[in-house]
Enzyme design. Sequence first.
Site, PDB file in Angstrom:
ATOM      1  N   VAL A  64      33.576  44.345  41.920  1.00  0.00           N
ATOM      2  CA  VAL A  64      33.798  45.520  43.001  1.00  0.00           C
ATOM      3  C   VAL A  64      34.035  47.056  42.573  1.00  0.00           C
ATOM      4  O   VAL A  64      33.877  47.973  43.354  1.00  0.00           O
ATOM      5  CB  VAL A  64      35.045  45.357  44.066  1.00  0.00           C
ATOM      6  CG1 VAL A  64      34.697  43.958  44.906  1.00  0.00           C
ATOM      7  CG2 VAL A  64      36.256  45.210  43.539  1.00  0.00           C
ATOM      8  N   ASN A  90      39.311  42.601  49.626  1.00  0.00           N
ATOM      9  CA  ASN A  90      40.578  41.698  49.137  1.00  0.00           C
ATOM     10  C   ASN A  90      40.691  41.950  47.728  1.00  0.00           C
ATOM     11  O   ASN A  90      41.868  41.754  47.191  1.00  0.00           O
ATOM     12  CB  ASN A  90      40.579  40.078  49.392  1.00  0.00           C
ATOM     13  CG  ASN A  90      41.482  39.371  48.664  1.00  0.00           C
ATOM     14  OD1 ASN A  90      42.746  39.324  48.876  1.00  0.00           O
ATOM     15  ND2 ASN A  90      41.190  38.582  47.531  1.00  0.00           N
ATOM     16  N   SER A 143      49.141  46.202  51.647  1.00  0.00           N
ATOM     17  CA  SER A 143      50.366  45.719  50.684  1.00  0.00           C
ATOM     18  C   SER A 143      51.691  46.131  51.461  1.00  0.00           C
ATOM     19  O   SER A 143      51.656  47.261  51.784  1.00  0.00           O
ATOM     20  CB  SER A 143      50.174  45.894  49.262  1.00  0.00           C
ATOM     21  OG  SER A 143      51.431  45.711  48.594  1.00  0.00           O
ATOM     22  N   TYR A 156      49.203  51.991  42.227  1.00  0.00           N
ATOM     23  CA  TYR A 156      48.937  50.790  43.207  1.00  0.00           C
ATOM     24  C   TYR A 156      49.317  51.296  44.575  1.00  0.00           C
ATOM     25  O   TYR A 156      48.410  51.017  45.534  1.00  0.00           O
ATOM     26  CB  TYR A 156      49.844  49.608  42.739  1.00  0.00           C
ATOM     27  CG  TYR A 156      49.417  48.395  43.397  1.00  0.00           C
ATOM     28  CD1 TYR A 156      48.486  47.461  43.262  1.00  0.00           C
ATOM     29  CD2 TYR A 156      50.321  47.973  44.485  1.00  0.00           C
ATOM     30  CE1 TYR A 156      48.145  46.208  43.772  1.00  0.00           C
ATOM     31  CE2 TYR A 156      50.274  46.827  45.299  1.00  0.00           C
ATOM     32  CZ  TYR A 156      48.961  46.013  44.615  1.00  0.00           C
ATOM     33  OH  TYR A 156      48.844  44.688  45.502  1.00  0.00           O
ATOM     34  N   ALA A 157      50.532  51.734  44.824  1.00  0.00           N
ATOM     35  CA  ALA A 157      50.728  52.340  46.210  1.00  0.00           C
ATOM     36  C   ALA A 157      49.905  53.286  46.709  1.00  0.00           C
ATOM     37  O   ALA A 157      49.610  53.166  48.135  1.00  0.00           O
ATOM     38  CB  ALA A 157      52.334  52.403  46.107  1.00  0.00           C
ATOM     39  N   ALA A 158      49.548  54.314  46.116  1.00  0.00           N
ATOM     40  CA  ALA A 158      48.493  55.263  46.426  1.00  0.00           C
ATOM     41  C   ALA A 158      47.251  54.739  46.806  1.00  0.00           C
ATOM     42  O   ALA A 158      46.834  55.023  48.044  1.00  0.00           O
ATOM     43  CB  ALA A 158      48.254  56.158  45.189  1.00  0.00           C
ATOM     44  N   LYS A 160      46.900  51.384  48.101  1.00  0.00           N
ATOM     45  CA  LYS A 160      47.184  50.633  49.343  1.00  0.00           C
ATOM     46  C   LYS A 160      47.454  51.615  50.346  1.00  0.00           C
ATOM     47  O   LYS A 160      47.052  51.279  51.412  1.00  0.00           O
ATOM     48  CB  LYS A 160      48.386  49.746  49.211  1.00  0.00           C
ATOM     49  CG  LYS A 160      48.180  48.652  48.120  1.00  0.00           C
ATOM     50  CD  LYS A 160      46.644  47.809  48.148  1.00  0.00           C
ATOM     51  CE  LYS A 160      46.710  46.681  47.574  1.00  0.00           C
ATOM     52  NZ  LYS A 160      45.431  45.876  47.759  1.00  0.00           N
ATOM     53  N   ILE A 189      53.448  37.179  47.400  1.00  0.00           N
ATOM     54  CA  ILE A 189      52.778  35.859  47.770  1.00  0.00           C
ATOM     55  C   ILE A 189      52.623  35.343  46.566  1.00  0.00           C
ATOM     56  O   ILE A 189      52.007  36.010  45.543  1.00  0.00           O
ATOM     57  CB  ILE A 189      51.468  36.212  48.302  1.00  0.00           C
ATOM     58  CG1 ILE A 189      51.494  37.096  49.687  1.00  0.00           C
ATOM     59  CG2 ILE A 189      50.684  35.056  48.783  1.00  0.00           C
ATOM     60  CD1 ILE A 189      52.252  36.787  50.873  1.00  0.00           C
TER      61      ILE A 189
END
Length: 261
Positions: A64, A90, A143, A156-158, A160, A189
């Site tokens: 991807v 995903n 997330s 990562y948060a940026a 998401k 998870i």
Amino acid sequence: MGRLQGKIAIVTGGADGIGRAITEAFAQEGAHVFAADIADAKGEKLVAELKAKGLAADYQHCDVGVEADIRMLVEAVVTAGGRLDIIVNNAAIALGGMPIYDMTDEQWHRLININLTSVFRSCKYALPQMIRQRRGSIINMASVQAHLGFEGWTAYAAAKGAILAMSRQMAVEFGPHNVRVNSVSPGSIATPMYEQTVAEIGEQLGRAWVKMHPIGRIGKSAEVAEAMVYLASDAAGFTTGMDLRVDGGAAATPRFVPDLV
Ligand SMILES: NC(=O)c1ccc[n+]([C@@H]2O[C@H](COP(=O)([O-])OP(=O)(O)OC[C@H]3O[C@@H](n4cnc5c(N)ncnc54)[C@H](O)[C@@H]3O)[C@@H](O)[C@H]2O)c1
């Protein structure tokens, strides 16, 4: 009859972790599902298992992070299936556990490319087909980190957080074409990504992460897949522009990790 009977679906990162559970659930609900991944051996094995059960599944190699791979994926699925009803974006990587000032430009761009630009690319190629057929469901994986702050996961948060904003925008823009766009925000998870992250951050912080979920445990991939089945199905025909949290209540609590260590 399955809840996704006869639908043509793509699941990126569909060979392992949550993506694998989504591939399995979609096939069990009657969809013809195309799992797209870079883990070719795992993807081929999964598809062979599903076919052995009489379910409709195929595997396609797709990184991807590479635009041509996503373009070819969508083209191949539309050629094989005649249309594209569902795409679940995903695939992602976990790259964090460091203060933002320690992250290199290269790491930032790698994460944004795989976790966020990939969503732009697959929507870019899926939307014209969905608009033509006047029907489609796009589900983007966000997330709990799009909702809460954690130490060390800014990039990562940026990505998401941007996925939430993109999903809302596209829901408004493409609703008139009967294309629905939603996101799902899981808490922790049990997957290879989660196990790898806990191994990196340490057992103690890992235990604190478990306690952040009011339900008292981390989640199962099948629980996220169930939310995906709902959003992909006609039962959710009036649901768009929504983020569905599957997080054991994590984003509903003001508890912070350091308080729990
Ligand atoms: N596990 C969690 O606790 C958790 C929590 C919140 C959100 N998420 C999100 O859920 C999604 C799935 O996470 P997971 O825990 O199942 O991850 P995972 O690492 O266990 O599985 C990810 C899958 O994506 C594939 N993949 C990785 N890079 C790829 C690429 N460039 N192109 C195509 N496929 C690629 C991997 O081969 C693997 O099959 C991700 O978007 C992740 O950010 C996970």
